[in-house]
Design a protein around this motif. Structure first.
Motif, PDB file in Angstrom:
ATOM      1  N   ASP A  84      38.182  37.139  43.536  1.00 59.03           N
ATOM      2  CA  ASP A  84      38.675  37.636  42.216  1.00 59.03           C
ATOM      3  C   ASP A  84      37.446  38.159  41.664  1.00 59.03           C
ATOM      4  OD1 ASP A  84      39.345  38.063  39.615  1.00 59.03           O
ATOM      5  OD2 ASP A  84      40.601  36.244  39.413  1.00 59.03           O
ATOM      6  N   ARG A  85      37.217  39.650  41.356  1.00 56.63           N
ATOM      7  CA  ARG A  85      35.767  39.999  41.033  1.00 56.63           C
ATOM      8  C   ARG A  85      35.868  39.882  39.566  1.00 56.63           C
ATOM      9  NH1 ARG A  85      35.955  46.275  42.460  1.00 56.63           N
ATOM     10  NH2 ARG A  85      38.130  45.718  42.142  1.00 56.63           N
ATOM     11  N   ARG A  86      36.853  39.778  38.949  1.00 53.74           N
ATOM     12  CA  ARG A  86      36.956  39.397  37.275  1.00 53.74           C
ATOM     13  C   ARG A  86      36.231  38.148  37.023  1.00 53.74           C
ATOM     14  NH1 ARG A  86      40.494  37.078  34.019  1.00 53.74           N
ATOM     15  NH2 ARG A  86      40.792  38.065  31.887  1.00 53.74           N
ATOM     16  N   ARG A  87      36.713  36.927  37.686  1.00 57.73           N
ATOM     17  CA  ARG A  87      36.200  35.615  37.351  1.00 57.73           C
ATOM     18  C   ARG A  87      34.807  35.616  38.054  1.00 57.73           C
ATOM     19  NH1 ARG A  87      39.782  30.868  39.955  1.00 57.73           N
ATOM     20  NH2 ARG A  87      40.979  31.688  38.164  1.00 57.73           N
ATOM     21  N   LEU A  88      34.247  36.126  39.210  1.00 63.05           N
ATOM     22  CA  LEU A  88      33.020  36.178  39.760  1.00 63.05           C
ATOM     23  C   LEU A  88      32.189  36.601  38.960  1.00 63.05           C
ATOM     24  CD1 LEU A  88      31.550  35.485  42.397  1.00 63.05           C
ATOM     25  CD2 LEU A  88      31.842  38.118  43.081  1.00 63.05           C
ATOM     26  N   ILE A  89      32.167  37.738  38.373  1.00 70.29           N
ATOM     27  CA  ILE A  89      31.388  38.627  37.470  1.00 70.29           C
ATOM     28  C   ILE A  89      31.181  37.749  36.265  1.00 70.29           C
ATOM     29  CG2 ILE A  89      31.025  40.460  36.168  1.00 70.29           C
ATOM     30  CD1 ILE A  89      32.159  42.169  38.173  1.00 70.29           C
ATOM     31  N   ALA A  90      32.218  37.325  35.532  1.00 74.45           N
ATOM     32  CA  ALA A  90      32.169  36.731  34.468  1.00 74.45           C
ATOM     33  C   ALA A  90      31.414  34.929  34.523  1.00 74.45           C
ATOM     34  CB  ALA A  90      33.289  36.425  33.827  1.00 74.45           C
ATOM     35  N   THR A  91      31.574  34.546  35.579  1.00 73.38           N
ATOM     36  CA  THR A  91      30.999  33.495  36.006  1.00 73.38           C
ATOM     37  C   THR A  91      29.319  33.549  36.231  1.00 73.38           C
ATOM     38  OG1 THR A  91      32.889  32.235  36.665  1.00 73.38           O
ATOM     39  CG2 THR A  91      30.717  31.416  37.326  1.00 73.38           C
ATOM     40  N   LEU A  92      29.084  34.464  37.089  1.00 78.48           N
ATOM     41  CA  LEU A  92      27.818  34.529  37.369  1.00 78.48           C
ATOM     42  C   LEU A  92      26.844  35.249  36.220  1.00 78.48           C
ATOM     43  CD1 LEU A  92      28.177  35.548  41.265  1.00 78.48           C
ATOM     44  CD2 LEU A  92      27.441  33.408  40.170  1.00 78.48           C
ATOM     45  N   GLN A  93      27.638  35.911  35.758  1.00 82.47           N
ATOM     46  CA  GLN A  93      26.698  36.829  34.278  1.00 82.47           C
ATOM     47  C   GLN A  93      26.495  35.737  33.331  1.00 82.47           C
ATOM     48  OE1 GLN A  93      25.737  40.300  34.306  1.00 82.47           O
ATOM     49  NE2 GLN A  93      25.720  39.911  36.310  1.00 82.47           N
ATOM     50  N   PRO A 121      27.330  43.767  44.124  1.00 77.86           N
ATOM     51  CA  PRO A 121      28.265  44.287  44.725  1.00 77.86           C
ATOM     52  C   PRO A 121      29.578  44.644  43.964  1.00 77.86           C
ATOM     53  CG  PRO A 121      27.150  42.962  46.384  1.00 77.86           C
ATOM     54  CD  PRO A 121      26.862  42.471  45.189  1.00 77.86           C
ATOM     55  N   SER A 122      30.248  43.422  43.441  1.00 78.94           N
ATOM     56  CA  SER A 122      31.532  43.493  42.784  1.00 78.94           C
ATOM     57  C   SER A 122      31.205  44.293  41.551  1.00 78.94           C
ATOM     58  CB  SER A 122      31.783  42.186  42.180  1.00 78.94           C
ATOM     59  OG  SER A 122      32.097  41.349  43.356  1.00 78.94           O
ATOM     60  N   PHE A 123      29.982  44.438  40.807  1.00 80.11           N
ATOM     61  CA  PHE A 123      29.630  45.261  39.736  1.00 80.11           C
ATOM     62  C   PHE A 123      29.653  46.725  40.193  1.00 80.11           C
ATOM     63  CE2 PHE A 123      26.282  47.735  37.549  1.00 80.11           C
ATOM     64  CZ  PHE A 123      26.912  47.862  36.212  1.00 80.11           C
ATOM     65  N   GLN A 124      28.981  47.026  41.189  1.00 81.29           N
ATOM     66  CA  GLN A 124      28.908  48.267  41.645  1.00 81.29           C
ATOM     67  C   GLN A 124      30.312  49.071  42.155  1.00 81.29           C
ATOM     68  OE1 GLN A 124      26.403  50.481  41.847  1.00 81.29           O
ATOM     69  NE2 GLN A 124      25.217  49.064  40.645  1.00 81.29           N
ATOM     70  N   THR A 125      31.307  48.216  42.484  1.00 81.04           N
ATOM     71  CA  THR A 125      32.633  48.614  42.900  1.00 81.04           C
ATOM     72  C   THR A 125      33.390  48.886  41.462  1.00 81.04           C
ATOM     73  OG1 THR A 125      33.545  46.476  43.174  1.00 81.04           O
ATOM     74  CG2 THR A 125      32.323  47.694  45.361  1.00 81.04           C
ATOM     75  N   ILE A 126      33.141  48.363  40.395  1.00 82.56           N
ATOM     76  CA  ILE A 126      33.964  48.648  39.132  1.00 82.56           C
ATOM     77  C   ILE A 126      34.344  50.289  39.083  1.00 82.56           C
ATOM     78  CG2 ILE A 126      34.046  48.736  36.550  1.00 82.56           C
ATOM     79  CD1 ILE A 126      32.384  45.833  36.834  1.00 82.56           C
ATOM     80  N   VAL A 153      33.744  43.117  28.670  1.00 85.88           N
ATOM     81  CA  VAL A 153      34.396  44.323  29.058  1.00 85.88           C
ATOM     82  C   VAL A 153      35.003  44.122  30.380  1.00 85.88           C
ATOM     83  CG1 VAL A 153      34.213  46.844  29.659  1.00 85.88           C
ATOM     84  CG2 VAL A 153      33.570  45.841  27.511  1.00 85.88           C
ATOM     85  N   ALA A 154      34.092  43.453  31.295  1.00 88.95           N
ATOM     86  CA  ALA A 154      34.440  43.070  32.670  1.00 88.95           C
ATOM     87  C   ALA A 154      35.977  42.385  32.726  1.00 88.95           C
ATOM     88  CB  ALA A 154      33.364  42.367  33.527  1.00 88.95           C
ATOM     89  N   LEU A 155      35.882  41.374  31.740  1.00 91.75           N
ATOM     90  CA  LEU A 155      37.216  40.725  31.916  1.00 91.75           C
ATOM     91  C   LEU A 155      38.455  41.320  31.508  1.00 91.75           C
ATOM     92  CD1 LEU A 155      35.907  37.231  30.127  1.00 91.75           C
ATOM     93  CD2 LEU A 155      36.581  37.607  32.597  1.00 91.75           C
ATOM     94  N   ARG A 200      43.073  40.569  37.290  1.00 94.73           N
ATOM     95  CA  ARG A 200      42.919  39.241  37.826  1.00 94.73           C
ATOM     96  C   ARG A 200      42.854  39.184  39.327  1.00 94.73           C
ATOM     97  NH1 ARG A 200      43.341  35.255  34.025  1.00 94.73           N
ATOM     98  NH2 ARG A 200      44.039  36.279  31.744  1.00 94.73           N
ATOM     99  N   ALA A 201      43.755  39.974  39.950  1.00 91.60           N
ATOM    100  CA  ALA A 201      43.451  40.086  41.539  1.00 91.60           C
ATOM    101  C   ALA A 201      43.347  41.464  42.076  1.00 91.60           C
ATOM    102  CB  ALA A 201      45.065  39.429  42.134  1.00 91.60           C
ATOM    103  N   THR A 202      42.127  41.375  42.641  1.00 90.56           N
ATOM    104  CA  THR A 202      41.654  42.771  43.297  1.00 90.56           C
ATOM    105  C   THR A 202      41.625  42.951  44.775  1.00 90.56           C
ATOM    106  OG1 THR A 202      39.479  42.134  42.935  1.00 90.56           O
ATOM    107  CG2 THR A 202      40.273  43.213  41.194  1.00 90.56           C
ATOM    108  N   VAL A 203      42.017  41.878  45.496  1.00 93.41           N
ATOM    109  CA  VAL A 203      42.028  42.004  46.620  1.00 93.41           C
ATOM    110  C   VAL A 203      43.359  42.728  47.457  1.00 93.41           C
ATOM    111  CG1 VAL A 203      42.112  40.327  48.728  1.00 93.41           C
ATOM    112  CG2 VAL A 203      40.803  39.462  46.659  1.00 93.41           C
ATOM    113  N   GLN A 204      42.996  43.328  48.379  1.00 92.17           N
ATOM    114  CA  GLN A 204      44.179  44.214  49.183  1.00 92.17           C
ATOM    115  C   GLN A 204      44.163  43.595  50.481  1.00 92.17           C
ATOM    116  OE1 GLN A 204      43.415  48.603  48.994  1.00 92.17           O
ATOM    117  NE2 GLN A 204      41.814  48.064  47.521  1.00 92.17           N
ATOM    118  N   ALA A 205      45.482  43.745  50.767  1.00 94.68           N
ATOM    119  CA  ALA A 205      45.914  43.417  52.200  1.00 94.68           C
ATOM    120  C   ALA A 205      45.790  44.161  53.173  1.00 94.68           C
ATOM    121  CB  ALA A 205      47.442  42.874  52.400  1.00 94.68           C
TER     122      ALA A 205
END
Length: 418
Positions: free
Chosen positions: A85-94, A134-139, A197-199, A204-209
């Motif tokens: 979940d890039r949303r949670r990942l970016i918010a937590t690490l930033q 990497p998550s940030f760069q794919t926004i 803004v990232a949030l 909430r879910a950005t993963v593709q099958a």
């Protein structure tokens, strides 16, 4: 650049229209504010360390602490960008990163800051950056379609380099008035708009099958990165960025050494020189906005990287303090056009399912190369002097990039994108 009659204003105007869209425009502005704070700290930090008695080698170690974790963790960050979940990942690490300049502010006010503490906090930022960038760069790729991706990356590059002008300028004013504590306080505050803004922007879910063979969520870890490196036309982009970062980026790392020890100048001259690099980068980003998005970016990336190498060599040989900002304008333009073109090429050619791992290779080459280059060049600066070390870097970069270019431009466009 293939700017035929009438093509420049049409392409440039189309690029600006993307900036006026609600989601991309808000992301662009939040990123600008965040990067202004980051650049304010990056100007204040090496100058503060020199003021505390740090050696050139310790400056290189600080750069390595900031970028070195990327050598081990950036590819993992790419996997997380594709699967988590890039949303949670970016918010937590930033949010964790934001605590680092806050701690420096407290230590400065208390009068207990030491160089080793700054290096240790740079390591924390380096780890969180490696996992989140990497998550940030794919926004950008989530806000625009594939056809607009080179334009979106060019616009993102302009805000980054605009911040490279505004951030150092702000740092210079703050350091001359209230001291380094002001620059670090601005850096801490600048995290807030981007996290918000990232949030908002990211779902909430950005993963593709995707199929395991594509290296996506259900495939082996790093399969996507291996697929990218297996393509010579994509591998050449990674090697070009790596060569420029490893051998040319130390020009920025050791800019304070050039300014303070070679030209005997003050923090105002240092701030002007770093801002000049940003001005060149901004110009490079604006020029890229006028390039046809369908154009093959490989020649532009390769020759611009060689131009950056030439600037490093000329900066090492330059005897005049007044000429250094002019050289840095050229360096900023060349580096921006090289890295942004390589990034756009990689992202536009990679399948969406492995775009995070593709970006992680770009980030590994750029940030990992910068970290390793800063450490190695710190040793040569301590042994031979800053001019001699940078001259060697410039010569080696020209030779290495010429070798990569010969093979890279000889292959046709890849068939990886789908």
């Amino acid at each position: 650049m293939s700017l035929r009659s009438g093509s420049f204003p049409r392409t440039f105007h189309a690029s600006l229209q993307l900036l006026l869209t609600r989601r991309f425009g808000t992301f662009w502005l939040a990123s600008l504010l965040s990067n202004i704070g980051t650049w304010a700290q990056q100007v204040a930090q090496p100058w503060l360390m020199l003021s505390l008695g740090a050696s050139p080698w310790l400056l290189g170690l600080d750069t390595f602490a900031l970028g070195g974790p990327g050598l081990l963790l950036t590819l993992l960050g790419g996997v997380l960008a594709d699967r988590a979940d890039r949303r949670r990942l970016i918010a937590t690490l930033q949010s964790i990163q934001m605590l680092c300049p806050l701690l420096i502010v407290g230590l400065l006010l208390h009068g207990s800051i030491q160089p080793w503490i700054i290096v240790a906090l740079s390591l924390v930022v380096g780890v969180t950056d490696a996992l989140s960038m990497p998550s940030f760069q794919t926004i950008v790729s989530t806000l625009v379609d594939r056809r607009q991706l080179p334009t979106g990356i060019a616009l993102n590059t302009t805000q980054f380099n605009l911040s490279r002008i505004l951030g150092p300028s702000l740092a210079g004013v703050l350091m001359a008035s209230i001291g380094a504590v002001g620059a670090f306080a601005v850096s801490a505050a600048s995290y807030l708009p981007f996290i918000a803004v990232a949030l908002w922007i990211l779902p909430r879910a950005t993963v593709q099958a995707v199929a395991p063979a594509e290296g996506g969520r259900d495939g082996p870890p790093l399969a996507g990165a291996r697929a990218v490196l297996a393509q010579p036309a994509l591998r050449g982009a990674v090697l070009t960025v790596l060569g420029g970062s490893l051998l040319c980026s130390p020009l920025l790392t050791f800019c304070p050494v050039l300014v303070k020890t070679v030209f005997q100048a003050d923090v105002a001259q240092f701030s002007l020189t770093v801002s000049a690099f940003g001005a060149g980068g901004l110009l490079g980003g604006l020029l890229l906005m006028a390039v046809d998005p369908a154009r093959d970016r490989r020649p532009l990336a390769s020759w611009a990287a060689s131009g950056f190498a030439a600037v490093v060599l000329l900066s090492a040989l330059n005897p005049w303090a007044w000429a250094l900002p002019l050289l840095f304008v050229a360096g900023g333009l060349a580096m921006t056009m090289a890295n942004a073109s390589a990034n756009a090429w990689l992202q536009s050619q990679a399948p969406a399912a492995i775009r995070g791992q593709t970006v992680s290779l770009f980030m590994l080459a750029m940030r990992g190369g910068t970290a390793l280059g800063g450490l190695l060049t710190g040793l040569t600066v301590s042994a031979w002097g800053v001019r001699e070390a940078l001259a060697l870097n410039g010569l080696l970069a020209l030779l290495a990039l010429a070798g990569v270019r010969r093979g890279w431009l000889a292959v046709p466009r890849p068939t990886l994108a789908g």
